[in-house]
Enzyme design. Structure first.
Site, PDB file in Angstrom:
ATOM      1  N   VAL A   1      -6.278 -15.462  -5.917  1.00  0.00           N
ATOM      2  CA  VAL A   1      -6.408 -14.323  -5.007  1.00  0.00           C
ATOM      3  C   VAL A   1      -7.737 -14.425  -4.275  1.00  0.00           C
ATOM      4  CG1 VAL A   1      -6.609 -11.804  -4.859  1.00  0.00           C
ATOM      5  CG2 VAL A   1      -4.973 -12.837  -6.451  1.00  0.00           C
TER       6      VAL A   1
ATOM      7  N   ASP B   1       0.853  -1.196   0.000  1.00  0.00           N
ATOM      8  CA  ASP B   1       0.000   0.000   0.000  1.00  0.00           C
ATOM      9  C   ASP B   1       0.881   1.235   0.000  1.00  0.00           C
ATOM     10  OD1 ASP B   1      -2.274   1.892   0.939  1.00  0.00           O
ATOM     11  OD2 ASP B   1      -3.251  -0.065   0.906  1.00  0.00           O
TER      12      ASP B   1
ATOM     13  N   SER C   1     -11.355  -1.224   0.155  1.00  0.00           N
ATOM     14  CA  SER C   1      -9.992  -1.086   0.668  1.00  0.00           C
ATOM     15  C   SER C   1      -9.924  -1.348   2.162  1.00  0.00           C
ATOM     16  CB  SER C   1      -9.446   0.322   0.379  1.00  0.00           C
ATOM     17  OG  SER C   1      -9.159   0.486  -0.977  1.00  0.00           O
TER      18      SER C   1
ATOM     19  N   PRO D   1       0.162   6.400  17.710  1.00  0.00           N
ATOM     20  CA  PRO D   1      -0.080   5.634  18.942  1.00  0.00           C
ATOM     21  C   PRO D   1      -0.764   4.288  18.715  1.00  0.00           C
ATOM     22  CG  PRO D   1      -0.633   7.936  19.272  1.00  0.00           C
ATOM     23  CD  PRO D   1      -0.334   7.777  17.816  1.00  0.00           C
TER      24      PRO D   1
ATOM     25  N   ASP E   1       1.827   1.514  18.847  1.00  0.00           N
ATOM     26  CA  ASP E   1       2.732   1.380  19.990  1.00  0.00           C
ATOM     27  C   ASP E   1       2.772  -0.066  20.464  1.00  0.00           C
ATOM     28  OD1 ASP E   1       3.368   4.016  19.927  1.00  0.00           O
ATOM     29  OD2 ASP E   1       2.082   4.618  21.600  1.00  0.00           O
TER      30      ASP E   1
ATOM     31  N   HIS F   1      -4.026   6.520   3.328  1.00  0.00           N
ATOM     32  CA  HIS F   1      -4.586   5.215   2.966  1.00  0.00           C
ATOM     33  C   HIS F   1      -3.775   4.090   3.597  1.00  0.00           C
ATOM     34  CE1 HIS F   1      -5.864   1.876   0.277  1.00  0.00           C
ATOM     35  NE2 HIS F   1      -6.973   2.575   0.133  1.00  0.00           N
TER      36      HIS F   1
ATOM     37  N   ASN G   1     -13.839  -0.257  -6.030  1.00  0.00           N
ATOM     38  CA  ASN G   1     -14.982   0.594  -5.673  1.00  0.00           C
ATOM     39  C   ASN G   1     -15.568   1.320  -6.874  1.00  0.00           C
ATOM     40  OD1 ASN G   1     -14.535   0.059  -2.809  1.00  0.00           O
ATOM     41  ND2 ASN G   1     -12.759   1.412  -3.001  1.00  0.00           N
TER      42      ASN G   1
END
Length: 618
Positions: free
Chosen positions: A170, A26, A220, A34, A37, A60, A155
């Site tokens: 796939v 991507d 996505s 955060p 983390d 994205h 989309n």
């Protein structure tokens, strides 16, 4: 995401295993957010430019990555927070969108980095219903290696083909709204019918670069939900001591999916194969685990299981790997892994670029005008013949050019000579360019070039705006042109064939077809070990000459070209077997003939190992 049926129950059994690597092909992801983390997630560095946490592509990539790897207790509850994550940047804000070639590059490198599941929340519509060769080969490569590719169906809201999601092998993912109805924008079609699944995709919570969270809708965001669940199912297999089987997990997700309700007002074809049913997939996976004979299981220690399931060699503890029984630091476990100087052996068409209008204009001013029919024609820096003349007269001018290697008119790398022999490499590039513009019947004519080098970790921006990785070339050795006319003659002589003039001509023809077939049918980026072996096999036609001469003497024709990891190899080597299979076109019942030679691609310039072997196949 916590409201997805069956997910809470699966979380009680596992939050993922660090020995299971899930890759996200991507945009860049803000791994300092955060939400990450404590996550064992990193970028695959040194391949694409580091655009930083800015722009749509980073937004994205950050959102998609957080859907899978967001840590529980943080702002985003990821699906598989304890799986190891690998972000492979394939989208750049400098271009705004990606190409099928870049997706193929990302997928192949993710496999080489040890990914078991690869999420692709992107792609392109295909009017022909097919993908470009490089992308189709990358997906086949995943199937051969047992890696599951999960891809968004797109989309566009149409009955159409979106690749790579529509490719066989796939697991395509469409998006549902909060009521379990397909979103109007979610693609569907015959290509997804047997290997597509629907998952929640409306207002999915994710991380936003910098700080905070955001909700977004589309396939996505549905795809990483399925990819994350696949990571959890693989973790169940690993915890049970069985070898993780990504393709079997993909099949379990499909077979466990809920079928379309025929009484629904929405056409069943919009639901693809069915709707994600986590509990159904868990039942299939656990049933397979329970039915597996215990004496057939691999070693169940944490170290052995992780080494079997993950190419990274991690043992489930962040920052550690097991090699020879002692732990050592693994860069891939850090959030920003150090760039790796990946070797490359690329085959393509040599070209050049200016990068900017100023540099182009400087060449135009320095180049001498041309004479055509007694008329003086202004200098044209885009004419490779005029450029060769200019660089021959002014050798130092080769350095300011951006040298490129392209596949089907698409630049895939920029070539940068480095080191003490850089001047000689630049001179050779000029000679190779001269060969490409020579007359086709000339001995000096060459169709393509072979370029051995190493990824620099940098990119350059071409005049078109495209950014391509830079490969560094340190020496002339191995940098060569496919002088097909001369190469074929030399290869026939090297074969030492005593078959007569007719057979020699057949050998020449077969060698030409072999070189052409490798380039057009099997063209690749030359970045993975298997592709470097294939490209070197094609370039080193002398190795294949005896094979063709022998096969043609028995009336055989080339059937297939394959590359497999060699079961034998020297210490610290990376050996691959190139297999050429031949058949009798006039007698299909006759045994086929297989020829094999081994190539070690551990060094920048590959080398053949041993002799050509051949045998009969039923």
């Amino acid at each position: 995401m916590p409201g997805i049926p069956g997910l809470a129950g699966l979380w009680r059994r596992t939050l993922g295993e660090e020995g299971v690597c899930v890759a996200v092909v991507d945009g860049q992801a803000d791994l300092d957010h955060p939400a990450f983390d404590g996550a064992a997630v990193s970028h695959l560095g040194g391949v694409w430019p580091d655009d930083g946490p800015a722009g749509d592509t980073a937004a994205h990539g950050t959102h998609v990555a957080s859907v899978i790897f967001g840590q529980h207790g943080g702002p985003v509850l990821g699906i598989a927070p304890r799986c190891r994550g690998l972000v492979v940047p394939a989208f750049s804000r400098r271009r705004g969108r990606t190409s099928q070639l870049e997706l193929a590059r990302g997928i192949e490198l993710a496999v080489d980095a040890g990914a078991l599941v690869i999420n692709v929340s992107g792609g392109q519509l295909s009017a022909s219903g097919e993908a470009e060769d490089a992308l189709a080969r990358a997906v086949r490569f995943c199937v051969e290696r047992g890696v599951l590719v999960v891809a968004a169906a797109g989309n566009d809201g149409c009955f159409c083909t979106h690749v790579p999601a529509a490719l066989p092998g796939v697991l395509a993912v469409g998006a549902l709204d909060e009521h379990g109805v397909p979103l109007a924008a979610s693609n569907w079609g015959a290509a997804y019918r047997r290997h597509g699944i629907m998952a929640p995709g409306q207002e999915v919570l994710g991380a936003r670069p910098g700080s905070g969270t955001v909700r977004a809708t589309g396939t996505s965001l549905a795809a990483p939900i399925v990819a994350g669940v696949a990571g959890l199912l693989l973790s169940l297999q690993r915890q049970a001591g069985t070898r993780p089987d990504p393709l079997a997990v993909g099949a379990a997700l499909l077979h466990g999916a809920d079928s379309c309700d025929v009484t629904s007002s929405v056409a069943c074809e919009r639901f693809l194969t069915g709707t994600l049913n986590i509990e159904g997939a868990v039942r299939i996976v656990t049933s397979a685990i329970n039915e597996t004979p215990r004496d057939s299981l691999p070693a169940t220690s944490a170290t052995a299981a992780s080494q079997q399931s993950c190419g990274c060699g991690c043992d489930g503890r962040k920052g550690a790997a097991v090699r020879g029984g002692s732990p050592e630091v693994v860069m891939s476990a850090e959030k920003n892994a150090a760039p790796v100087a990946h070797p490359v052996y690329a085959v393509g068409v040599l070209g050049y670029d200016f990068g900017s209008e100023a540099r182009r204009d400087s060449f135009k001013q320095l180049m001498e005008p041309a004479e055509a029919g007694g008329v003086t024609v202004p200098a044209n820096p885009y004419d490779p013949r005029r450029m060769v003349e200019h660089l021959t007269a002014q050798p130092s001018e080769a350095r300011p050019l951006l040298w490129t290697v392209s596949l089907e008119l698409t630049p895939i790398y920029a070539i940068e000579p480095v080191g003490p022999y850089a001047a000689e490499v630049y001179a050779l590039l000029v000679r190779l360019l001269a060969g490409q513009v020579a007359a086709p019947e000339s001995e000096e004519f060459l169709e393509r070039v072979a370029v051995p080098g190493r990824m620099s970790g940098r990119t350059v921006r071409l005049f078109s705006g495209q950014s391509v990785p830079v490969i560094e070339v340190e020496q002339r050795r191995g940098l060569c042109g496919w002088e097909v006319n001369r190469l074929t003659e030399s290869a026939v002589r090297a074969a030492g064939s005593a078959l007569g003039d007719t057979e020699d001509e057949a050998t020449r023809k077969a060698l030409r077809q072999f070189l052409t077939r490798v380039y057009y049918d099997l063209r690749n980026l030359g970045a993975t070990s298997r592709d470097r072996a294939l490209n070197f096999a094609a370039t080193n036609a002398f190795q294949a000459a005896h094979t063709f001469a022998t096969a043609l003497a028995h009336g055989l024709a080339l059937e297939s070209i394959g590359v497999e990891k060699s079961p034998f190899g020297r210490q610290d080597s990376d050996c691959w077997d190139v297999k050429l299979r031949f058949f009798d076109p006039e007698n299909t019942r006759r045994a086929k003939r297989a020829f094999r030679f081994t190539i070690d691609v551990s060094d920048t310039l590959p080398v053949t190992v041993g002799e050509v072997r051949d045998w009969a196949e039923p």
